[in-house]
Design a protein around this motif. Structure first.
Motif, PDB file in Angstrom:
ATOM      1  N   UNK A 137       0.833  -1.204   0.000  1.00  0.00           N
ATOM      2  CA  UNK A 137       0.000   0.000   0.000  1.00  0.00           C
ATOM      3  C   UNK A 137       0.866   1.252   0.000  1.00  0.00           C
ATOM      4  N   UNK A 138       1.921   1.246   0.818  1.00  0.00           N
ATOM      5  CA  UNK A 138       2.795   2.418   0.898  1.00  0.00           C
ATOM      6  C   UNK A 138       3.450   2.715  -0.444  1.00  0.00           C
ATOM      7  N   UNK A 139       3.910   1.673  -1.126  1.00  0.00           N
ATOM      8  CA  UNK A 139       4.547   1.876  -2.432  1.00  0.00           C
ATOM      9  C   UNK A 139       3.551   2.488  -3.411  1.00  0.00           C
ATOM     10  N   UNK A 140       2.362   1.901  -3.499  1.00  0.00           N
ATOM     11  CA  UNK A 140       1.339   2.398  -4.423  1.00  0.00           C
ATOM     12  C   UNK A 140       0.950   3.842  -4.101  1.00  0.00           C
ATOM     13  N   UNK A 141       0.729   4.112  -2.816  1.00  0.00           N
ATOM     14  CA  UNK A 141       0.319   5.457  -2.407  1.00  0.00           C
ATOM     15  C   UNK A 141       1.384   6.475  -2.798  1.00  0.00           C
ATOM     16  N   UNK A 158      -5.132 -10.088  -1.128  1.00  0.00           N
ATOM     17  CA  UNK A 158      -4.294  -8.979  -0.677  1.00  0.00           C
ATOM     18  C   UNK A 158      -4.509  -7.768  -1.580  1.00  0.00           C
ATOM     19  N   UNK A 159      -4.624  -8.027  -2.879  1.00  0.00           N
ATOM     20  CA  UNK A 159      -4.765  -6.941  -3.850  1.00  0.00           C
ATOM     21  C   UNK A 159      -5.955  -6.047  -3.501  1.00  0.00           C
ATOM     22  N   UNK A 160      -7.085  -6.685  -3.159  1.00  0.00           N
ATOM     23  CA  UNK A 160      -8.276  -5.918  -2.828  1.00  0.00           C
ATOM     24  C   UNK A 160      -8.029  -4.962  -1.676  1.00  0.00           C
ATOM     25  N   UNK A 161      -7.433  -5.497  -0.600  1.00  0.00           N
ATOM     26  CA  UNK A 161      -7.185  -4.671   0.585  1.00  0.00           C
ATOM     27  C   UNK A 161      -6.186  -3.557   0.271  1.00  0.00           C
ATOM     28  N   UNK A 162      -5.166  -3.889  -0.510  1.00  0.00           N
ATOM     29  CA  UNK A 162      -4.165  -2.886  -0.870  1.00  0.00           C
ATOM     30  C   UNK A 162      -4.807  -1.748  -1.679  1.00  0.00           C
ATOM     31  N   UNK A 163      -5.686  -2.103  -2.624  1.00  0.00           N
ATOM     32  CA  UNK A 163      -6.376  -1.067  -3.400  1.00  0.00           C
ATOM     33  C   UNK A 163      -7.226  -0.171  -2.506  1.00  0.00           C
ATOM     34  N   UNK A 164      -7.912  -0.781  -1.559  1.00  0.00           N
ATOM     35  CA  UNK A 164      -8.763   0.011  -0.668  1.00  0.00           C
ATOM     36  C   UNK A 164      -7.917   0.999   0.145  1.00  0.00           C
ATOM     37  N   UNK A 165      -6.819   0.499   0.711  1.00  0.00           N
ATOM     38  CA  UNK A 165      -5.963   1.392   1.498  1.00  0.00           C
ATOM     39  C   UNK A 165      -5.375   2.494   0.632  1.00  0.00           C
TER      40      UNK A 165
END
Lengths: 305, 290
Positions: A110-114, A168-175
């Motif tokens: 999540x941190x990387x994507x954000x 995991x992907x779903x949760x990461x997208x939400x965050x």
């Protein structure tokens, strides 16, 4: 926790420790004036107040090292013996190893994507002054005050339709979506203060837009990124609702969900409860020790005019 | 340079907008729409107009939860920021202990709300830490079933919230203190303004922006409170600590009243938006005046 960024002044000193300024001292220096007595008394009160705030922690740590029988005899008594058995029990009870790895994975991705998405978006928003750019910026800022509860039900249906439940992907997208508004705010206000000469020089040297961004702009964003990430990783690591709703699979659960599912504070002994609570916050304390300065700066960013 | 190339800039914006629109904006509008249906989370739903909202208006649980949520927020905002300001002004005057104590006060903000609830659920227990402490210092008469008595349960839950975030308020006030123009403070000191006078006429006006940030942050945060009442009391005793978030969660994921839960979520959104923008505007006006 989100911030009312739509109305705050952009942080001008993000990532830099506040200047060392002290309150002017009274010019008198005679011993034992009433004023000095008052100051001494104030310091005592201040230290006592701080101790009160830390007391629950100390109590938690001490209790988690005692045996259950010892605690039951006198909760505040002097410990007779110390044991680490409570920790090993809690460790297996909340599947600490697996769940820590899961939480780390989710938080890291999540941190990387954000960071990447937020910084990319912040660049045009900072450089373009046209009306549509301001409108997009405002739309992002709006997201800082939307509670996750408001979107959780429709989000659940969306995730189900996209087959992203229990991934995991779903949760990461939400965050990522939840935290992008804050990232966009941080990066936009920071890039506004970066002079354009560097980009222009790079363009003259035949450097493309993307390359310029990654080679010139992104490295400059390091201080604001570390501030942002300490804050965001804290939020994600500590969050209960999102993984509770979107990750049902026992093998993918996070530390918080496992702690919530396996431990009922009203029925278990404090000697089971406290080690679990401490294990849950341990990684954060380690991070805090390393990034103390960025964290304090990140927490108070935006408050400084 | 590059910002004159529209296509390039659009490409920069696109990924962030896509994620944000798909996972936040779309669910937001979908949620508002769903609150006017009889959806149970399945594929089939019918438009029922304002039925869910009418049911909400007649539901005593909802008005109680709304009241608890607002009361909780007011208590947390006032006490947390009052304490934070007190700590910050004392720390500012004591440069030697400032940094260390600020970091110590910030430690509770690091732990997760769930873990804080774990710790305090034992401290508040009938035979738990707090009552044992009262016994120990000879105040046994003050012992109480903190979370079991409807009249103290909500305030006990608020205490945990305040304990967690006072350091945060303090850090924001302190940052504001440290950015004050030294000349002003020195001028005040030279003019012989001391203690309270100096605080009231010099520092307090300068702290206005920090106050706005703090109040808005703690207000939004406390209106969204979830883990504390969930773990400490689960809305009890007798619904005394039911908050809007708990009702939303219970209806959507626990009771087959999906659309009703979504309508409650819309009520929560309206509450947060109305209260936070109202306070924010008031505080902004005040900033201009002082």
């Amino acid at each position: 926790m989100t911030s009312p960024l739509s109305t705050t002044v952009p942080p001008t000193e993000v990532g830099r420790p506040a200047g060392k300024r002290d309150a002017p001292r009274p010019r008198t220096a005679e011993p034992w004036t009433p004023r000095r007595l008052a100051a001494g008394l104030g310091t005592t009160v201040l230290c006592l107040g701080t101790v009160l705030f830390v007391l629950p922690f100390v109590f938690t740590i001490v209790t988690s090292l005692r045996t259950a029988a010892d605690v039951a005899r006198s909760p505040l008594g002097i410990p007779h013996s110390f044991t680490l058995k409570n920790f090993t029990q809690a460790f297996s009870q909340i599947h600490y190893g697996t769940s820590t790895l899961n939480t780390l994975l989710i938080t890291g991705l999540s941190c990387v994507l954000i960071t990447v998405l937020g910084a990319l978006a912040g660049y045009p928003l900072a450089r373009i002054t046209a009306g549509w750019s301001t409108a997009v910026y405002r739309l992002f800022i709006l997201g800082t005050s939307i509670p996750v509860f408001v979107v959780v039900a429709p989000l659940y249906l969306l995730m189900r339709d996209l087959n992203l439940l229990d991934t995991y992907a779903g949760v990461v997208f939400i965050y990522t979506a939840l935290n992008l508004p804050l990232a966009v705010f941080f990066y936009t206000s920071f890039i506004r203060q970066v002079p354009t000469d560097l980009e222009e020089a790079a363009a003259l040297d035949g450097c493309g837009a993307l390359r310029t961004f990654f080679v010139i702009i992104l490295p400059l964003l390091r201080p604001v990124t570390s501030t942002l990430l300490t804050f965001i990783s804290l939020q994600i690591w500590n969050d209960l609702l999102v993984p509770l709703v979107f990750l049902q699979d026992p093998g993918k659960r996070t530390v918080m969900v496992n702690a919530y599912s396996f431990i009922d504070p009203h029925t278990v002994q404090p000697t089971t409860l406290f080690p679990a609570a401490l294990l849950g916050v341990l990684p954060l304390f380690v991070i805090f020790i390393f990034f103390q300065r960025q964290m304090v700066a990140g927490m108070s960013a935006g408050a400084v005019k | 340079m590059f910002h004159r190339r529209r296509a390039t800039m659009a490409a920069f914006l696109l990924p962030a907008i896509a994620v944000y629109a798909l996972f936040i904006l779309y669910p937001l509008f979908k949620g508002v729409y769903l609150s006017f249906t009889d959806s149970v989370g399945g594929p089939i739903s019918h438009f029922v107009g304002t039925d869910q909202y009418k049911a909400m208006a007649d539901d005593p649980q909802v008005s109680a939860a709304l009241w608890h949520t607002v009361l909780y927020a007011v208590v947390v905002v006032v006490v947390q920021n009052g304490l934070g300001l007190l700590f910050a002004s004392m720390l500012f005057r004591r440069p030697r202990v400032r940094k260390a104590l600020n970091v110590v006060l910030l430690t509770p903000t690091l732990i997760s709300p769930l873990m804080a609830a774990f710790i305090w659920s034992y401290l508040f227990a009938p035979n738990g830490g707090l009552n044992a402490l009262l016994d120990g210092v000879g105040l046994g008469a003050l012992k109480h079933v903190w979370l079991g008595d409807p009249s103290t349960a909500l305030y006990s839950v608020a205490t945990v919230n305040i304990w967690m975030f006072t350091g945060y308020s303090c850090a924001i006030f302190l940052a504001s203190y440290l950015s004050m123009p030294t000349e002003l403070l020195e001028a005040a000191a030279l003019d012989g303004a001391s203690g309270w006078r100096r605080f009231r006429s010099v520092e307090w006006p300068l702290l206005a922006p920090a106050l706005t940030v703090n109040v808005t942050l703690s207000l939004i945060g406390s209106l969204k409170v979830f883990e504390f009442p969930l773990v400490l009391t689960n809305g009890g005793p007798a619904g005394a600590t039911d908050t809007l978030t708990l009702l939303v969660y219970r209806n959507i994921f626990g009771g087959g009243k999906f659309a009703y839960g979504v309508a409650l979520a819309v009520l929560l959104l309206v509450t947060v938006v109305v209260l936070s923008s109202a306070t924010n505007s008031l505080l902004r006006l005040r900033e201009r005046r002082v």
